[in-house]
Structures are given as structure tokens and as C-alpha cells.
Design a protein around this motif. Structure first.
Motif, PDB file in Angstrom:
ATOM      1  N   ALA A   1      89.903  71.887  64.744  1.00 57.05           N
ATOM      2  CA  ALA A   1      88.587  72.076  64.109  1.00 57.05           C
ATOM      3  C   ALA A   1      88.458  71.079  62.967  1.00 57.05           C
ATOM      4  O   ALA A   1      89.433  70.458  62.541  1.00 57.05           O
ATOM      5  CB  ALA A   1      88.438  73.506  63.575  1.00 57.05           C
ATOM      6  N   ASP A   2      87.254  70.924  62.495  1.00 56.93           N
ATOM      7  CA  ASP A   2      86.978  70.140  61.289  1.00 56.93           C
ATOM      8  C   ASP A   2      87.497  68.706  61.379  1.00 56.93           C
ATOM      9  O   ASP A   2      88.079  68.178  60.450  1.00 56.93           O
ATOM     10  CB  ASP A   2      87.558  70.840  60.059  1.00 56.93           C
ATOM     11  N   LEU A   3      87.239  68.087  62.547  1.00 60.93           N
ATOM     12  CA  LEU A   3      87.613  66.683  62.696  1.00 60.93           C
ATOM     13  C   LEU A   3      86.665  65.768  61.922  1.00 60.93           C
ATOM     14  O   LEU A   3      87.059  64.701  61.469  1.00 60.93           O
ATOM     15  CB  LEU A   3      87.628  66.292  64.183  1.00 60.93           C
ATOM     16  N   HIS A   4      85.412  66.152  61.818  1.00 61.37           N
ATOM     17  CA  HIS A   4      84.401  65.384  61.080  1.00 61.37           C
ATOM     18  C   HIS A   4      84.388  63.920  61.540  1.00 61.37           C
ATOM     19  O   HIS A   4      84.334  62.998  60.714  1.00 61.37           O
ATOM     20  CB  HIS A   4      84.626  65.481  59.574  1.00 61.37           C
ATOM     21  N   LEU A   5      84.435  63.717  62.847  1.00 59.20           N
ATOM     22  CA  LEU A   5      84.438  62.361  63.378  1.00 59.20           C
ATOM     23  C   LEU A   5      83.195  61.619  62.917  1.00 59.20           C
ATOM     24  O   LEU A   5      82.088  62.153  62.932  1.00 59.20           O
ATOM     25  CB  LEU A   5      84.504  62.388  64.902  1.00 59.20           C
ATOM     26  N   ASP A   6      83.397  60.364  62.536  1.00 57.12           N
ATOM     27  CA  ASP A   6      82.307  59.565  61.982  1.00 57.12           C
ATOM     28  C   ASP A   6      82.656  58.087  62.168  1.00 57.12           C
ATOM     29  O   ASP A   6      83.842  57.714  62.082  1.00 57.12           O
ATOM     30  CB  ASP A   6      82.139  59.895  60.488  1.00 57.12           C
ATOM     31  N   PRO A   7      81.663  57.233  62.425  1.00 51.94           N
ATOM     32  CA  PRO A   7      81.950  55.803  62.598  1.00 51.94           C
ATOM     33  C   PRO A   7      82.664  55.175  61.400  1.00 51.94           C
ATOM     34  O   PRO A   7      83.348  54.150  61.559  1.00 51.94           O
ATOM     35  CB  PRO A   7      80.558  55.190  62.800  1.00 51.94           C
ATOM     36  N   SER A   8      82.546  55.756  60.226  1.00 54.39           N
ATOM     37  CA  SER A   8      83.190  55.189  59.043  1.00 54.39           C
ATOM     38  C   SER A   8      84.696  55.431  59.013  1.00 54.39           C
ATOM     39  O   SER A   8      85.400  54.845  58.196  1.00 54.39           O
ATOM     40  CB  SER A   8      82.571  55.790  57.774  1.00 54.39           C
TER      41      SER A   8
ATOM     42  N   ASP B   1      82.617  79.618  58.408  1.00 53.96           N
ATOM     43  CA  ASP B   1      81.667  79.531  57.291  1.00 53.96           C
ATOM     44  C   ASP B   1      80.956  80.845  57.002  1.00 53.96           C
ATOM     45  O   ASP B   1      80.644  81.152  55.849  1.00 53.96           O
ATOM     46  CB  ASP B   1      80.656  78.412  57.520  1.00 53.96           C
ATOM     47  N   VAL B   2      80.745  81.649  58.038  1.00 55.77           N
ATOM     48  CA  VAL B   2      80.048  82.920  57.822  1.00 55.77           C
ATOM     49  C   VAL B   2      80.891  83.880  56.991  1.00 55.77           C
ATOM     50  O   VAL B   2      80.363  84.840  56.416  1.00 55.77           O
ATOM     51  CB  VAL B   2      79.670  83.552  59.186  1.00 55.77           C
ATOM     52  N   LEU B   3      82.184  83.610  56.864  1.00 60.24           N
ATOM     53  CA  LEU B   3      83.069  84.462  56.075  1.00 60.24           C
ATOM     54  C   LEU B   3      83.032  84.117  54.582  1.00 60.24           C
ATOM     55  O   LEU B   3      83.551  84.873  53.769  1.00 60.24           O
ATOM     56  CB  LEU B   3      84.513  84.326  56.579  1.00 60.24           C
TER      57      LEU B   3
ATOM     58  N   PHE C   1      84.259  75.152  73.132  1.00 60.92           N
ATOM     59  CA  PHE C   1      83.678  74.582  71.912  1.00 60.92           C
ATOM     60  C   PHE C   1      82.801  75.608  71.210  1.00 60.92           C
ATOM     61  O   PHE C   1      81.974  76.269  71.828  1.00 60.92           O
ATOM     62  CB  PHE C   1      82.845  73.338  72.228  1.00 60.92           C
ATOM     63  N   MET C   2      82.990  75.710  69.896  1.00 61.42           N
ATOM     64  CA  MET C   2      82.179  76.572  69.036  1.00 61.42           C
ATOM     65  C   MET C   2      81.567  75.697  67.944  1.00 61.42           C
ATOM     66  O   MET C   2      82.282  74.926  67.289  1.00 61.42           O
ATOM     67  CB  MET C   2      83.072  77.648  68.413  1.00 61.42           C
ATOM     68  N   VAL C   3      80.268  75.779  67.760  1.00 63.56           N
ATOM     69  CA  VAL C   3      79.626  74.927  66.765  1.00 63.56           C
ATOM     70  C   VAL C   3      80.040  75.342  65.355  1.00 63.56           C
ATOM     71  O   VAL C   3      80.354  76.501  65.089  1.00 63.56           O
ATOM     72  CB  VAL C   3      78.090  74.944  66.889  1.00 63.56           C
ATOM     73  N   GLY C   4      80.011  74.356  64.451  1.00 59.49           N
ATOM     74  CA  GLY C   4      80.266  74.607  63.048  1.00 59.49           C
ATOM     75  C   GLY C   4      79.027  74.323  62.224  1.00 59.49           C
ATOM     76  O   GLY C   4      77.909  74.244  62.748  1.00 59.49           O
ATOM     77  N   ASN C   5      79.202  74.126  60.942  1.00 59.98           N
ATOM     78  CA  ASN C   5      78.054  73.875  60.078  1.00 59.98           C
ATOM     79  C   ASN C   5      77.594  72.421  60.129  1.00 59.98           C
ATOM     80  O   ASN C   5      76.505  72.097  59.637  1.00 59.98           O
ATOM     81  CB  ASN C   5      78.377  74.260  58.626  1.00 59.98           C
ATOM     82  N   ARG C   6      78.380  71.527  60.748  1.00 60.74           N
ATOM     83  CA  ARG C   6      77.969  70.127  60.864  1.00 60.74           C
ATOM     84  C   ARG C   6      77.393  69.806  62.246  1.00 60.74           C
ATOM     85  O   ARG C   6      76.709  68.798  62.391  1.00 60.74           O
ATOM     86  CB  ARG C   6      79.157  69.200  60.577  1.00 60.74           C
TER      87      ARG C   6
END
Length: 242
Positions: free
Chosen positions: A7-14, A117-119, A76-81
């Protein structure tokens, strides 16, 4: 027999090195011989819609589809991003979409799966925003905008998030103990796995006199983080960049 959680990979081109780490890990023998791979939200830094024509979503879909094609289910479960990720991309990526708060049996042990996040109920400002952006009306309005407008909107949202994180006490942004207990009791489980807080750890709990545990997945900002669950144990491990 191993089930894998990230979780929380936060993949980004940068951060191309993290995208490469993700692709390499999904091509590894560990993943291709797993019983299942679970991605519990925030796979990307921001998701502007399944119609995004950028390179990153295409690379993600190729990597996860290859896992599914190798016979390993990808949940897959969606997150806040990435809460705007929908059925269209899920089909391309080979995902089975999960609702937040799903219970899955892991080798005979029912386990509650959440993004997390809901927690974080003490963060009242965040919860108000979360409630707004999860409505069908808000999402339809955003998805009706052009891709360029959505990209600009997402950039501003990330900046607003950084400001909020920088000005809010860490304890407020962490999970609330009562919210954790309530979620687990309502689900009838003694184990919870979630991400979001970026504080990887295994927390033993006392749940109304019964032993329980909460496992928090790590983020992928500077290295990888994987939870390996077997019939006998659950272990958090890091992944280094070559």
C-alpha cells in the motif's frame, strides 16, 4: 503458500526509481508464485480518472495484468489518492476491486482489510473532505473536466494535503484506538491490515479480553515495503532499490 500486501506506493513520474522497483517486484518469483497480491490503496500520488492518457497508468496496468495472467489474483482497494480509480482501469489492470472494510479469510483466519484513512477520526478536517470527495456528484463533476484541468486540480490538492499534514499533529493524523476496536468488533475479526499512516508495525491489541493484532503497511517513498502472510505468521519486510 504466501499472500502479499502492499500500500501507499504513491507512484509518480517524479520518482521513477520507485516505479521501477514496483515493476521489478511484480515480475519477481515471489509475486508470481504467491497465492494473491493485495494493494490497499494509494498506489499512485494522484489519480485523475481511468481515461488518463499518461504513461504511468499504462505501465501500472501492464505490470499488474502480467501478475493476474500468471494466475495470481490481484486485489485492489482505493485509498485517499486514487479513489477515482474505477471499473474500466480495473479491467485493464486485472484488478478485483474491494470495498474498504472487506473481510477475507487468510489461511483460516478472517482478516479485516482497510486503507486506513477512515480510522483517523481525530482528524476532523480530513474526514470532512473525505466525505465530500466520495460523493457521486462531486466525482462526476471532477471527471467531467478536461484532463489538463484535472491535472491542475490534482496538483493543488496535493499541495493542500502537504500544508494540512505539515500543520497537523502526528497524533491527530494517526488512527483512533476506539475506531479500530469498533471496526474490528463489527467485522468479527481479531486481525486488521491497513495502510495510510505510513507507520509500518505490528500492534498487539486487547479486544474485549481477547488477543488481537493490527498490522500497518509501510509506504514506498524511499524504498519498498511488503507484508508477507502465511498460515503461521505475518512479516513486514523492506525492499531496497538496486
Amino acid at each position: 503458500m504466501t499472500t502479499l500486501f502492499i500500500a501507499d506506493l504513491h507512484l509518480d513520474p517524479s520518482r521513477p526509481q520507485i516505479t521501477a522497483l514496483f515493476e521489478n517486484y511484480l515480475a519477481s518469483d515471489e509475486v508470481r508464485h504467491a497465492d494473491a497480491l493485495y494493494i490497499l490503496g494509494d498506489l499512485v500520488e494522484s489519480w485523475i480518472g481511468d481515461d488518463d492518457d499518461a504513461e504511468l497508468p499504462q505501465r501500472i496496468a501492464r505490470a499488474t495484468r502480467a501478475v493476474r495472467d500468471a494466475g495470481v489474483p490481484v486485489y485492489f482497494m482505493v485509498g485517499n489518492r486514487d479513489f477515482l480509480l474505477g471499473e474500466d482501469f480495473a479491467r485493464r489492470a486485472g484488478f478485483t476491486l474491494l470495498d474498504d472494510g472487506t473481510v477475507h479469510d487468510l489461511y483460516g483466519r478472517p482478516t479485516l482489510l482497510m486503507h486506513g484513512d477512515v480510522l483517523c477520526t481525530d482528524d476532523v478536517a480530513y474526514q470532512a473532505v473525505r466525505k465530500q470527495v466520495r460523493t457521486p456528484q462531486w466525482q462526476a463533476q471532477i471527471l467531467s473536466m478536461s484532463l489538463d484541468a484535472r491535472r491542475a486540480f490534482a496538483a493543488k490538492a496535493r499541495e493542500d494535503s502537504r500544508k494540512h499534514t505539515g500543520s497537523t499533529k502526528e497524533s491527530i493524523m494517526d488512527v483512533n484506538g476506539d475506531a479500530v476496536a469498533t471496526a474490528m468488533l463489527n467485522a468479527g475479526v481479531d486481525r486488521l491490515i491497513h495502510g495510510h499512516t505510513h507507520r509500518p508495525a505490528v500492534h498487539p491489541l486487547d479486544l474485549q479480553g481477547k488477543a488481537a493484532e493490527r498490522i500497518v503497511l509501510g509506504d514506498w517513498y524511499e524504498h519498498g515495503s511488503v507484508l508477507r502472510v502465511t498460515e503461521n505468521d505475518a512479516e513486514l519486510r523492506g525492499l531496497t532499490i538496486d
